[in-house]
Design an enzyme around this catalytic site. Structure first.
Site, PDB file in Angstrom:
ATOM      1  N   HIS A  40       1.503  -6.591  -2.556  1.00 29.17           N
ATOM      2  CA  HIS A  40       2.502  -7.020  -3.536  1.00 29.17           C
ATOM      3  C   HIS A  40       3.898  -6.551  -3.139  1.00 29.17           C
ATOM      4  O   HIS A  40       4.069  -5.617  -2.360  1.00 29.17           O
ATOM      5  CB  HIS A  40       2.137  -6.493  -4.936  1.00 29.17           C
ATOM      6  CG  HIS A  40       2.102  -4.993  -5.020  1.00 29.17           C
ATOM      7  ND1 HIS A  40       3.242  -4.231  -5.127  1.00 29.17           N
ATOM      8  CD2 HIS A  40       1.070  -4.131  -5.017  1.00 29.17           C
ATOM      9  CE1 HIS A  40       2.912  -2.964  -5.183  1.00 29.17           C
ATOM     10  NE2 HIS A  40       1.589  -2.872  -5.111  1.00 29.17           N
ATOM     11  N   GLU A  62      -5.950  -2.175  -6.904  1.00 27.97           N
ATOM     12  CA  GLU A  62      -5.818  -0.920  -6.178  1.00 27.97           C
ATOM     13  C   GLU A  62      -6.728   0.129  -6.825  1.00 27.97           C
ATOM     14  O   GLU A  62      -7.112   0.009  -7.988  1.00 27.97           O
ATOM     15  CB  GLU A  62      -4.356  -0.468  -6.276  1.00 27.97           C
ATOM     16  CG  GLU A  62      -4.018   0.778  -5.519  1.00 27.97           C
ATOM     17  CD  GLU A  62      -2.530   1.102  -5.556  1.00 27.97           C
ATOM     18  OE1 GLU A  62      -2.183   2.185  -5.099  1.00 27.97           O
ATOM     19  OE2 GLU A  62      -1.732   0.278  -6.039  1.00 27.97           O
TER      20      GLU A  62
END
Length: 117
Positions: A8, A83
């Site tokens: 990201h 994550e």
């Protein structure tokens, strides 16, 4: 089959070097620019993919959105792509972590399979 993994774009918390984990933090202005530039470059370099997957976290879907728009694809949300959860350590900097939980942090860095955040 060819897989392309994309991290990201930048968030304020990334810039501050904080552990994000599952904290749902949006992209900052630079991260939004990075996502747009990524979409521009990839659309020139690659043919249209068959699917676009992203973590369900906001920063990830915001990064994927310009790609989805460019290629006319839906973003397939996959929570399993998140994550690692940093638990109590989320949104702490490394320095803050070492002040508050140094012993466990050192154990985790040495053996992340047997010690968790």
């Amino acid at each position: 089959m060819k897989l392309i993994w994309i991290r990201h774009g930048e968030t304020d918390s990334n810039r501050e070097r904080k552990y994000l984990g599952h904290s749902d933090i949006p992209l900052n202005e630079k991260g939004e620019q990075q996502a747009r530039e990524l979409a521009r470059q990839l659309s020139q370099q690659l043919k249209r993919p068959v699917a676009l997957y992203a973590s369900d976290l906001l920063r990830c879907t915001q990064t994927a959105r310009p790609l989805a728009d460019e290629w006319g694809l839906p973003i397939i949300s996959v929570p399993a792509l998140r994550e690692l959860s940093f638990g109590d350590w989320e949104l702490l900097t490394y320095e803050e972590l070492m002040r508050s939980d140094a012993e466990r942090a050192v154990r985790w860095y040495d053996d992340p399979y047997r010690c968790s955040p």
